[in-house]
Design a protein around this motif. Structure first.
Motif, PDB file in Angstrom:
ATOM      1  N   THR A   1      18.209  80.364  48.460  1.00  0.00           N
ATOM      2  CA  THR A   1      18.739  81.717  48.242  1.00  0.00           C
ATOM      3  C   THR A   1      18.162  82.329  46.967  1.00  0.00           C
ATOM      4  O   THR A   1      17.802  83.511  46.941  1.00  0.00           O
ATOM      5  CB  THR A   1      20.274  81.660  48.146  1.00  0.00           C
ATOM      6  OG1 THR A   1      20.798  81.227  49.399  1.00  0.00           O
ATOM      7  CG2 THR A   1      20.841  83.033  47.807  1.00  0.00           C
TER       8      THR A   1
ATOM      9  N   LYS B   1      18.161  85.754  49.752  1.00  0.00           N
ATOM     10  CA  LYS B   1      18.950  85.927  50.978  1.00  0.00           C
ATOM     11  C   LYS B   1      20.104  84.923  50.954  1.00  0.00           C
ATOM     12  O   LYS B   1      19.899  83.727  51.194  1.00  0.00           O
ATOM     13  CB  LYS B   1      18.078  85.714  52.211  1.00  0.00           C
ATOM     14  CG  LYS B   1      16.995  86.774  52.372  1.00  0.00           C
ATOM     15  CD  LYS B   1      16.186  86.557  53.640  1.00  0.00           C
ATOM     16  CE  LYS B   1      15.122  87.636  53.800  1.00  0.00           C
ATOM     17  NZ  LYS B   1      14.318  87.445  55.028  1.00  0.00           N
ATOM     18  N   PRO B   2      21.331  85.378  50.670  1.00  0.00           N
ATOM     19  CA  PRO B   2      22.455  84.455  50.496  1.00  0.00           C
ATOM     20  C   PRO B   2      22.900  83.760  51.768  1.00  0.00           C
ATOM     21  O   PRO B   2      23.669  82.809  51.724  1.00  0.00           O
ATOM     22  CB  PRO B   2      23.570  85.366  49.955  1.00  0.00           C
ATOM     23  CG  PRO B   2      23.217  86.729  50.439  1.00  0.00           C
ATOM     24  CD  PRO B   2      21.720  86.787  50.461  1.00  0.00           C
ATOM     25  N   GLU B   3      22.438  84.224  52.938  1.00  0.00           N
ATOM     26  CA  GLU B   3      22.914  83.631  54.182  1.00  0.00           C
ATOM     27  C   GLU B   3      22.440  82.197  54.390  1.00  0.00           C
ATOM     28  O   GLU B   3      22.978  81.475  55.238  1.00  0.00           O
ATOM     29  CB  GLU B   3      22.486  84.481  55.374  1.00  0.00           C
ATOM     30  CG  GLU B   3      20.987  84.639  55.556  1.00  0.00           C
ATOM     31  CD  GLU B   3      20.435  85.867  54.844  1.00  0.00           C
ATOM     32  OE1 GLU B   3      19.338  86.300  55.203  1.00  0.00           O
ATOM     33  OE2 GLU B   3      21.120  86.362  53.946  1.00  0.00           O
ATOM     34  N   TYR B   4      21.442  81.741  53.623  1.00  0.00           N
ATOM     35  CA  TYR B   4      20.934  80.386  53.826  1.00  0.00           C
ATOM     36  C   TYR B   4      21.988  79.340  53.472  1.00  0.00           C
ATOM     37  O   TYR B   4      22.011  78.252  54.059  1.00  0.00           O
ATOM     38  CB  TYR B   4      19.664  80.166  53.002  1.00  0.00           C
ATOM     39  CG  TYR B   4      18.443  80.803  53.615  1.00  0.00           C
ATOM     40  CD1 TYR B   4      17.888  80.290  54.776  1.00  0.00           C
ATOM     41  CD2 TYR B   4      17.863  81.929  53.037  1.00  0.00           C
ATOM     42  CE1 TYR B   4      16.768  80.876  55.352  1.00  0.00           C
ATOM     43  CE2 TYR B   4      16.745  82.526  53.604  1.00  0.00           C
ATOM     44  CZ  TYR B   4      16.200  82.000  54.759  1.00  0.00           C
ATOM     45  OH  TYR B   4      15.106  82.576  55.334  1.00  0.00           O
TER      46      TYR B   4
ATOM     47  N   ALA C   1      20.714  91.747  48.455  1.00  0.00           N
ATOM     48  CA  ALA C   1      21.069  90.409  47.987  1.00  0.00           C
ATOM     49  C   ALA C   1      21.358  90.417  46.492  1.00  0.00           C
ATOM     50  O   ALA C   1      22.207  89.659  46.002  1.00  0.00           O
ATOM     51  CB  ALA C   1      19.948  89.420  48.307  1.00  0.00           C
TER      52      ALA C   1
END
Length: 435
Positions: A151, A156-159, A353
């Protein structure tokens, strides 16, 4: 149990004299399993080779069968002896070679995750279950740490979310299986494991599984597991590590604590690095909101509180500057119109993000009355990216009073598929006053 060499009476292993004939007994260092006839330490209650109990019940069963051998019955006679014999072996023996041994944390997890991946029969001792949960927790913390690293690199914090979901999917079945076997160890039916899916109650049930000591004797679900210490000879024969010492669990727990500390430090670092050190803390979501854009533009509006910089004339061949400038103006126009969805859409994925999730970003404008882009100056420009130096005038309602704040900084506009976005933005507070 042992037998008297004179009268063949059944005696406890530690007996000094025979209670039947009075003969003095020789001390024993080991005994022979009544089922597999292999030697074992005298203090063992279960055979490490076949798992059968060596308590008085099993010896009495053997004694009865020895003194009353089966006789040949006619085909018409009832099978009473057969039923009686089967009842003595109604409790299943261990079906895995490693069941009797106290495995190390790593071997225990490998054993549960491979050979017993979906094994819902049998039992799992308290130590076996605790060591599994310990390693599983350590692996989960590692997955979160790796997700945070990705991230931080990709913005991208979704990882982190993807990593946790994937880990839970992989570990769901073996964790449910060992929880069911642990319930069996407490002589509880396996279906009680569904309590693990009930919020709040599952926490208490998990503590129950971790702390409650299991049955030390065979129960309705089989023989105990994880009771035999692994000697160097067994370690070499079975290709497994020695049984864990008292400090091994402490080492793993300390490792987990250190990893959690690193994760917390990473969260704090990522949050503090969103803006430069001279960026104001009071208006991060307004002054530091960034949108992916690749070009820069000059734009000026009148403002008595700020000095306008003369803007260069836009040449016909520099239409991309005008387009990026219009996109930047549109962003603040949408904020003033309370069209937060439209404004958030003008931020690039990288900038989204950086500023946080939509609701967090929007809450930063709860007290905002108006935001005006007072001036822009092109620092560099090309058809795909424009960098501006800008000045901003914001009005906020603070405790019933109107507060004026003036910011300055740089903003980068980037073009993606003919659409301009705010790619990056920083800002610092220049001055402020109340009306």
């Amino acid at each position: 149990m042992r037998r008297c060499s004179n009268c063949d009476a059944l005696l406890p292993d530690q007996s000094v004299f025979c209670g039947n004939c009075g003969l003095k007994q020789e001390p024993l260092n080991e005994k022979i399993c009544s089922k597999c006839s292999k030697p074992m330490p005298i203090e063992n209650n279960f055979c490490p080779h076949c798992g059968i109990s060596t308590t008085i019940n099993s010896e009495m069963a053997e004694d009865t069968s020895t003194k009353n051998p089966p006789t040949t019955e006619s085909p018409s006679s009832p099978q009473i002896n057969l039923k009686t014999t089967n009842s003595n072996n109604a409790i299943p023996l261990s079906t895995y070679d490693l069941d009797p041994y106290i495995l190390s944390e790593i071997d225990n997890f490998k054993f549960s995750f491979t050979q017993k991946y979906a094994e819902f029969n049998g039992r799992a001792s308290r130590g076996e279950y605790c060591r599994y949960i310990l390693i599983e927790t350590l692996l989960l913390v590692l997955v979160i740490a790796i997700g945070l690293l990705i991230t931080y690199i990709s913005k991208k914090p979704e990882y982190v979310f993807y990593g946790i979901v994937l880990f839970n999917v992989v570990c769901f079945l073996p964790t449910l299986a060992i929880s069911t076997r642990r319930a069996h160890d407490l002589n509880n039916p396996g279906w009680t494991s569904i309590i693990l899916f009930i919020p709040y109650i599952n926490t208490l049930y998990s503590l129950y599984l971790l702390l409650k000591k299991g049955d030390t004797t065979p129960n309705s679900y089989g023989y105990p597991t994880s009771f035999e210490i692994i000697t160097p000879q067994i370690s070499e024969e079975k290709d497994i590590q020695l049984s864990p010492d008292s400090g091994s669990a402490t080492k793993f727990i300390l490792t987990i604590i250190v990893l959690i500390g690193i994760i917390v430090a990473a969260f704090v670092s990522m949050d503090s690095n969103k803006f430069p050190s001279n960026t104001t803390k009071s208006k991060p979501s307004k002054s530091a909101t960034t949108v992916n854009t690749s070009k820069t533009v000059s734009l000026s509006e009148s403002n008595p509180q700020s000095t306008s910089t003369p803007q260069p004339a836009v040449q016909p061949e520099n239409n991309y500057i005008e387009q990026s400038t219009n996109a930047l103006r549109s962003y603040y126009d949408r904020l003033n119109q309370k069209n937060f969805n439209g404004a958030y859409a003008l931020l690039s994925e990288q900038q989204q993000a950086s500023v946080g999730y939509y609701n967090t970003w929007r809450n930063g404008y709860n007290t905002t009355l108006n935001v005006t882009l007072t001036s822009t100056k092109v620092l560099s420009a090309n058809p795909n990216q424009v960098i501006y130096e800008y000045q901003l005038h914001a009005k906020d309602s603070i405790n019933g009073r109107v507060k004026h704040q003036f910011f300055t900084g740089n903003v980068t506009m980037e073009r993606v598929n003919s659409t301009w976005y705010i790619k990056d933005q920083d800002g610092r507070l220049v001055s402020s006053y109340f009306e």
